[in-house]
Motif scaffolding. Structure first.
Motif: not given
Length: 434
Positions: A319-341
């Motif tokens: 229930x109430x699912x969210x998917x987030x991505x976060x960078x590791x190491x020297x990656x400069x990708x910003x953290x972001x989140x999506x609601x998937x219900x």
């Protein structure tokens, strides 16, 4: 001359006998210098404790109207009658029927020769009393049958305020998961003031017992318990011991309460064996078993996105699912989140999270962590993490007058997403209706 010598020897021989008879009259009841002395015709002290004749009880400071039993033996050759007793205890103890230093008991019964008899007094224990041993004195008045007059016997003894043992059981984690083997920890606590020893515990009403019982009082026979008995040992006052068990719960018990009855045997502070029954309750949750797969990077309208799917191989929706991505190491990708219900069990759930950079874009390989956050049926929040290496390519700069393939792909994706959403909602509606 010989006659005088014989007379002197006779008198000397009678002297110990006369002394013993005199001593026996003084120490009526068999209470002489040795605990093994017994004067026929008297009563002999045997035991003194809190409780009734056949049931010793644990007591603690503040208890009132507590039975206190003194046991005697009629070691004489004659029956006795009119038995009455008086009990003298320290200042921390008082009669239950009012103030006074002497506690009375009135039996008015007979005791056959060679048989035991008892006197029961009722006592209040002061709240300031300590758990320890105390001295006491008892006086017994009685008469022999076919004999006039009252005889009296006294006895000094020691008794103990034992404290009271209070046994409680509870599960360290009261939730079990179906379709899975659960490691269960049960706490056996002695919340009282008296220690207990020789604690043995058995899980009763198991499938092996059902062969000899007509019906089951719990549903424990529907699960598999690898351990069913435990030797716990001693449990001091205000302390606890722990036992562990391995329990497998089938899918059919999802949403039920599992009740495991325990039979607990132990020795109390008197050294008497007792047996009590307790029940440990568990709530059985469904299984949510998620896997993240098919992770990739695609480009839509000049924006690159991390896509993937989540499969639930359990028997309960997340229930109430969210998917987030976060960078590791020297990656400069910003953290972001999506609601998937909801993360249902009947189909993979897709996700797509846009890629944004912190500063100048870096193309090539990036190490990221994908986190799925959701709640189970008890509203506990659970996290699933998945490490992934993705490749981010530089956006293509095609002919502006040419046909942009994304203009074809985007409508298709939107139509497929809308169709997938409608199908899921219709399926859920049909399930709820049925």
């Amino acid at each position: 001359m010989n006659f005088k010598i014989i007379l002197l020897l006779f008198v000397i021989g009678l002297f110990p006998i006369m002394f013993d008879n005199s001593y026996a009259q003084i120490t009526s009841g068999g209470f002489g210098q040795s605990p093994f002395e017994r004067d026929f015709g008297d009563v002999k002290f045997l035991d003194a404790y809190f409780g009734t004749l056949n049931d010793k009880i644990e007591v603690e400071a503040g208890d009132s109207n507590v039975p206190f039993t003194v046991v005697f033996a009629n070691v004489g050759t004659q029956d006795i009658t009119g038995i009455r007793g008086q009990l003298s205890l320290p200042f921390n103890f008082s009669p239950s029927d009012g103030p006074g230093s002497v506690i009375h008991a009135d039996s008015d019964s007979n005791s056959l020769a060679g048989e035991n008899f008892h006197l029961t007094f009722f006592v209040n224990i002061n709240e300031n009393s300590q758990i320890q041993q105390y001295p006491g004195t008892v006086k017994v008045d009685y008469s022999r049958l076919r004999e006039s007059g009252v005889r009296t016997a006294f006895a000094d003894f020691d008794f103990k305020v034992t404290g009271d043992s209070v046994i409680n059981v509870k599960a360290q984690e009261p939730f079990l998961t179906s379709l899975r083997t659960n490691n269960v920890v049960i706490e056996i606590a002695n919340d009282g003031t008296a220690p207990i020893s020789g604690v043995d515990i058995v899980a009763t009403n198991t499938s092996t017992e059902l062969a000899s019982t007509s019906s089951s009082t719990t549903n424990v026979e529907n699960v598999v318990i690898l351990e069913s008995s435990w030797d716990v040992g001693n449990i001091d006052a205000k302390s606890a011991r722990y036992l562990t068990a391995t329990v497998y719960v089938p899918e059919s018990l999802k949403g039920d309460t599992l009740r495991i009855p325990l039979s607990i045997q132990y020795y109390n502070a008197h050294g008497d064996l007792h047996e009590i029954s307790k029940i440990v309750d568990f709530y059985i949750k469904g299984l949510i078993d998620l896997t993240i797969f098919n992770v990739d990077v695609i480009e839509l309208s000049g924006t690159q996105m991390v896509i993937g799917e989540i499969i639930n191989e359990g028997n309960e929706d997340g229930l109430f699912g969210f998917v987030s991505i976060e960078s590791k190491g020297d990656s400069n990708i910003k953290s972001a989140t999506q609601f998937i219900d909801e993360i249902e069990i009947d189909a993979p759930v897709p996700f797509n999270v846009p890629i944004e950079f912190d500063g100048e874009p870096k193309y090539g390989e990036h190490d990221i962590t994908i986190t799925v956050r959701y709640k189970d049926s008890t509203r506990d929040e659970i996290f699933l993490t998945h490490d992934q290496t993705i490749t981010v390519t530089e956006p293509s700069n095609g002919d502006e007058n040419g046909t942009d393939p994304t203009m074809i792909i985007i409508p298709i994706i939107l139509v497929l997403a809308a169709a997938f959403y409608i199908i899921r909602r219709r399926k859920k509606a049909s399930i709820q209706t049925s």
